[in-house]
Write a protein that holds these residues in place. Structure first.
Motif, mmCIF file in Angstrom:
data_model
loop_
_atom_site.group_PDB
_atom_site.id
_atom_site.type_symbol
_atom_site.label_atom_id
_atom_site.label_comp_id
_atom_site.label_asym_id
_atom_site.label_seq_id
_atom_site.Cartn_x
_atom_site.Cartn_y
_atom_site.Cartn_z
ATOM 1 N N LYS A 481 15.686 -30.116 -0.740
ATOM 2 C CA LYS A 481 16.523 -29.233 -1.477
ATOM 3 C C LYS A 481 16.021 -29.067 -2.932
ATOM 4 O O LYS A 481 15.774 -28.017 -3.560
ATOM 5 N N LEU A 484 12.735 -27.017 -2.806
ATOM 6 C CA LEU A 484 13.133 -25.275 -3.034
ATOM 7 C C LEU A 484 13.580 -25.197 -4.550
ATOM 8 O O LEU A 484 13.153 -24.177 -4.894
ATOM 9 N N CYS B 57 21.979 -24.274 2.219
ATOM 10 C CA CYS B 57 21.546 -25.662 1.890
ATOM 11 C C CYS B 57 23.014 -26.525 1.467
ATOM 12 O O CYS B 57 22.859 -27.870 1.443
ATOM 13 N N GLY B 58 23.704 -25.642 1.042
ATOM 14 C CA GLY B 58 25.011 -26.435 0.659
ATOM 15 C C GLY B 58 25.173 -26.867 -0.969
ATOM 16 O O GLY B 58 26.117 -27.371 -1.494
ATOM 17 N N SER B 59 24.088 -26.549 -1.651
ATOM 18 C CA SER B 59 24.117 -27.094 -2.956
ATOM 19 C C SER B 59 25.161 -26.254 -3.897
ATOM 20 O O SER B 59 25.859 -26.975 -4.769
ATOM 21 N N GLU B 62 28.523 -28.139 -3.298
ATOM 22 C CA GLU B 62 28.633 -29.412 -4.178
ATOM 23 C C GLU B 62 28.795 -29.119 -5.635
ATOM 24 O O GLU B 62 29.419 -30.003 -6.242
#
Lengths: 674, 301
Positions: A481, A484, B57-59, B62
């Motif tokens: 993550k 990216l 990605c789920g960022s 969050e």
């Protein structure tokens, strides 16, 4: 002249064919008693080959063509022998393999005979006398060959060429046709007979100007057409990295410089050459157009038109930046004013040999970053500087042999300054090694990496320096993550972003200073010229390099030439040029920037863009116009795009004949819209 | 004075003479069926979500204080109605699948950014263009930006629909030389059709156009041609007649339909009607019909 037909023939020719007559002549020569000693062997081989070649002549235009055919030998080309299947009597060579700008003025004004006569007059020592005798034999061989060619041209009905070849290149040129014919015959012998590539013409308009003035004739245009076409006959049409034609000058890139300071009087001729190049519309010669702030408007607009019509064959060089930069590096005014470019992107001077080397900046930065002793940004920069200095300070071999014990003969020496005066071949030290161009590779990768380290570790405190090292070492695998995010969202060079541009400027200063610091201190006597250019080394260096802090993964290419990392310049051309304009270009002497436009711009706009960029200090820009969609279509349907030329690193190639990875790279190059 | 803009496009060559920087401003009284910039319609910030770009990605989940990004069965569900437009998700999205549209900016700051490309303007005879959206939807901000640009000697264009603004305002802008050139939209020349296609009447637009012409403004007509909406000969003829009648019309641009608005509308959670491209022969015929009515230079852009 039927240009269309000539183009079709070039596109249809069999790229597996070699120069069959040369191969046969070489075979015969090497099968008999071969003289010992390079000079004797090389001159004898030149005489022998020229005596055996036939003289195919077209009914109009200039002549000089190699007969091509399937090479009958079973064996593979002999390694290092310039694609000969039978051997190379011109070896060994340590320096002369083309890649230089010929000094053509003496050729045209004195002829080969005049050059050799002066050598004979200057020769004092036995070695000099012997060398002058070799040169005499070579030019007499060329003369005999040209006389035979004249007869052949006569038979083909080409009286103009017949007449010219009875005088040139042995004697001085006497009109425009003979001047062009003389130049071509020399280019052709060097490229096709003795064998080498990338022999540049220098400032072609100025070289031809005296002969153009003599005879401003509409037929001059036709002469230029035939000359420009001939440049595309000899090196093959395939990429120089894929399916290369098995000829000694395979993939040759022949640079011609036009316009700029000192060429104002040549403007009509410069424009005529551009017009002819547009009609021929092939890859050679590569046109380097000099632009100064006060260049005539007509020249700037024509340059803007041609660069879009030829899409990739043309690049612009900024006189107002390069001339002062060269003066600052220690060149004389005469040299600086008459700079030219050869072999991709090398600042060059007619008649001078120079060498080049490629310095890998991201590898140096990565070593600095990975040093566990380093704890802060100053430390990283200090170590980066040390590594760059080591990289730039690698020794380039430059071995001259003694003319008494190991005399050499290379035909190109006749067109290199110093050799005729010293009566000594280039390989025997006829000219002092003078310039060394350092192509600095991977600027944007290095700059973006410094920006990423500063932001992640010292500004945002996302992770510590040792943690970042670990992440980079394991190719970002432990935190995809964050990878990216760094890759896509961290500031990147090329967007007029003050943060990214600052760190790229810091990287650039370190890179160019590492080269400049060698001047006058490394004992070589060379002038080291820094330039931001990568050729294909961004692939080669990238393949061997681990991940870098900017989010580039291990094995991926580093950034190309002066470009941002592909796909990271999101703000368009103006922002891109501002970023580039913020670099210390005034410390460089050459370098390349390729931008691809998605669609054509009006000439005035393109010209305004170049003017603005050059005012910001830009050194070079090459523009090609081809949409991403066209490239993708060409990838999928090559049959529809057989003649599509595109700009690659420092010259142009036919897109469908490039290896796949290069095609993909061109598709990835950010297309800029307006 | 603050204004709301969506983006600044540098090096633009189709929004007025020379090389220009175009500012797209937020807010528009029209609701054109084919709108090329749907993110500029509303006079407030909006969040665009590009589903195809999202890597799941789920960022965003969050970062979001309101829990509007939910990941269920590998799918990203965006509860737009609960979004408070704080932009936290867009800040952390590693692939720019989320984008907050609408930046509040001081006129002075905007002009500083516009002046960055002054050299491009000067070399090319270019300048700046205010577009949108509808720049006259934020008249005071637009006026201040234009005044500051004029004080710097920068050529200015205003790209307007001519709707939702008074004659007095356009007359004053023209008389005071705030807009060196008006890029003036003529989307439809039939009153009823205009309402149907854009949601607003045509008459006030025509009146504003005439006002600019009478105040000696310079005009360039911009006419989007949308298949099935306004690709009619009589519309072309009418454009020609208006151009002939109104003083100050320098040129007429026919603007083809493109689909870039579709992607953005989808990212806004809206649906937009799609149209086919006009065949080249038809484009030629329509331009020909326009040129029968007027000698004022006209072309497709």
């Amino acid at each position: 002249m039927d240009v269309q037909r000539a183009r079709e023939q070039l596109f249809q020719k069999d790229e597996t064919f070699g120069f069959i007559e040369r191969e046969e002549a070489l075979h015969a020569f090497l099968s008999a008693d071969v003289p010992a000693g390079q000079a004797e062997r090389a001159v004898s081989a030149l005489e022998f080959i020229l005596s055996r070649l036939s003289c195919p002549a077209e009914p109009e235009g200039i002549v000089g063509r190699m007969v091509e055919g399937p090479v009958p030998y079973e064996m593979e080309p002999v390694a290092g022998n310039g694609f000969s299947h039978v051997g190379n009597p011109f070896q060994p060579r340590t320096r002369c393999a083309g890649h230089l700008t010929l000094d053509l003025k003496d050729l045209l004004s004195k002829g080969l005979s005049g050059i050799v006569r002066e050598m004979e007059a200057h020769a004092e020592s036995d070695a000099q006398k012997q060398y002058a005798a070799y040169c005499r034999r070579a030019v007499e061989a060329v003369k005999s060959f040209c006389l035979r060619y004249a007869d052949s041209a006569e038979r083909a009905g080409n009286t103009h060429a017949a007449e010219a070849l009875r005088t040139v290149p042995y004697g001085p040129a006497y009109d425009f046709f003979s001047a062009v014919q003389s130049i071509w015959m020399i280019e052709w012998v060097l490229s096709c007979v003795t064998g080498g590539r990338d022999f540049a013409y220098g400032r072609l308009d100025l070289v031809l100007l005296p002969y153009y003035r003599k005879e401003e004739d509409p037929a001059n245009y036709e002469v230029l057409l035939s000359f420009l076409l001939k440049n595309n006959e000899i090196g093959g049409m395939n990429s120089d990295l894929l399916n290369m034609q098995p000829v000694p000058c395979t993939g040759t890139n022949i640079y011609a410089m036009l316009g700029g300071k000192g060429a104002e009087e040549a403007l009509p001729l410069s424009l005529l050459i551009l017009r002819a190049a547009e009609e021929v519309h092939l890859m050679q010669p590569v046109l380097a157009l000099r632009i100064a702030k006060d260049s005539p408007k007509e020249w700037k607009l024509a340059a803007a038109r041609v660069t879009q019509n030829l899409s990739g064959q043309v690049s612009f060089y900024n006189d107002d930046a390069i001339i002062p930069n060269l003066l600052d590096l220690g060149f004389t005014e005469e040299h600086a004013l008459n700079y030219t470019m050869s072999g991709c992107n090398r600042a060059d001077f007619p008649g001078h040999m120079s060498s080049d080397m490629y310095d890998n900046a991201p590898a140096c930065l990565l070593r600095a970053f990975m040093d566990p002793e380093v704890t802060d940004m100053d430390g990283i920069l200090r170590r980066f500087r040390e590594e760059m200095e080591k990289e730039a300070g690698r020794k380039m071999g430059c071995v001259y042999t003694d003319p008494e014990t190991d005399p050499r003969f290379f035909f190109e020496s006749l067109f290199l300054r110093g050799c005729p005066e010293r009566v000594r071949d280039i390989e025997n030290g006829g000219q002092d090694q003078w310039t060394l161009v350092h192509h600095l590779c991977g600027l944007a990768t290095a700059g973006n990496s410094l920006a990423a380290i500063e932001k992640a570790v010292f500004e945002d405190h996302v992770l510590t320096l040792p943690e970042f090292r670990e992440l980079v070492k394991n190719n970002f695998e432990t935190d995809p993550k964050l990878h990216l995010f760094i890759r896509n969202r961290y500031p990147k060079f090329g967007n007029d972003d003050p943060f990214a541009d600052h760190w790229t400027r810091v990287a650039c200063e370190i890179m160019v200073d590492a080269v400049r610091s060698l001047n006058g201190t490394d004992g070589s006597g060379h002038i080291h010229i820094p330039g931001l250019y990568s050729l294909w080394f961004h692939h080669r260096f990238g393949e061997a390099l681990g991940a870098t802090p900017d989010g580039r993964l291990a094995g991926e290419p580093i950034s190309e030439n002066q470009s941002p990392v592909y796909g990271t310049d999101r703000e368009g051309i103006a922002a891109l040029l501002h970023s580039l304009g913020s670099l210390p270009m005034e410390k460089t002497g050459c370098g390349g920037l390729n931008v691809r436009l998605q669609s054509r711009l009006p000439e005035e706009m393109l010209s305004a863009m170049v003017d603005t960029y050059f005012e910001m200090g830009g050194v070079n820009i090459a523009v090609d116009v081809v949409s991403r969609e066209t490239l993708i279509d060409a990838l999928e349907h090559p049959e529809r795009h057989q003649t599509l030329c595109v700009r690659i690193v420092g010259y142009s190639e036919i897109f469908v004949r490039l290896p796949r990875y290069m095609q993909q790279e061109l598709i990835d190059r950010t297309p800029l819209t307006a | 004075m603050k204004g709301l803009i969506t983006r600044i496009q540098r090096f633009s060559t189709t929004n007025g003479p020379g090389l220009r920087t175009t500012v797209f401003m937020k807010g528009c009284p029209l609701r054109c069926l084919w709108c090329h910039n749907p993110e500029t319609q509303k006079m407030k910030r909006e969040l665009l979500y590009y589903e195809e770009t999202c890597t799941r990605c789920g960022s965003c989940a969050e970062a979001c204080p309101k829990g509007v990004h939910i990941f269920q069965d590998g799918k990203h569900v965006f509860l737009r109605e609960n979004c408070v437009l704080c932009g936290a998700c867009a800040d952390v999205c590693p692939v720019r699948a989320l984008e907050l549209s609408g930046e509040e900016i001081e006129a002075e700051e905007l002009v500083t950014r516009l002046l960055r490309d002054r050299a491009f303007y000067e070399h090319s005879g270019g300048g700046i263009t205010l577009s949108g959206g509808e720049p006259l939807f934020q008249p005071a901000f637009t006026e201040e930006v234009l005044r500051r640009c004029k004080a710097e000697g920068i050529h200015t264009c205003v790209d307007t629909s001519g709707a939702g603004v008074s004659c007095d305002t356009v007359a004053r802008f023209t008389r005071e030389g705030l807009a060196d050139l008006w890029l003036y939209d003529l989307k439809e020349t039939d009153e009823e059709r205009h309402r149907a296609a854009t949601g607003v009447p045509f008459t006030p637009i025509l009146r504003n156009l005439e006002t600019i012409g009478e105040a000696h403004g310079k005009l360039r007509l911009r006419c989007p041609v949308i298949p099935g909406v306004n690709d009619r000969e009589e519309h072309m003829e009418k454009i020609g007649e208006i151009a002939e009648k109104v003083p100050g019309v320098l040129a007429i641009d026919l603007v083809p339909y493109h689909r870039l608005g579709l992607v953005k509308a989808e990212a806004l959670g809206e649906q937009q009607k799609t149209f086919e491209a006009l065949p080249e022969t038809r484009k030629k015929a329509l331009l020909g019909r326009l040129q029968e009515k007027t000698d004022i230079p006209s072309s497709w852009i």
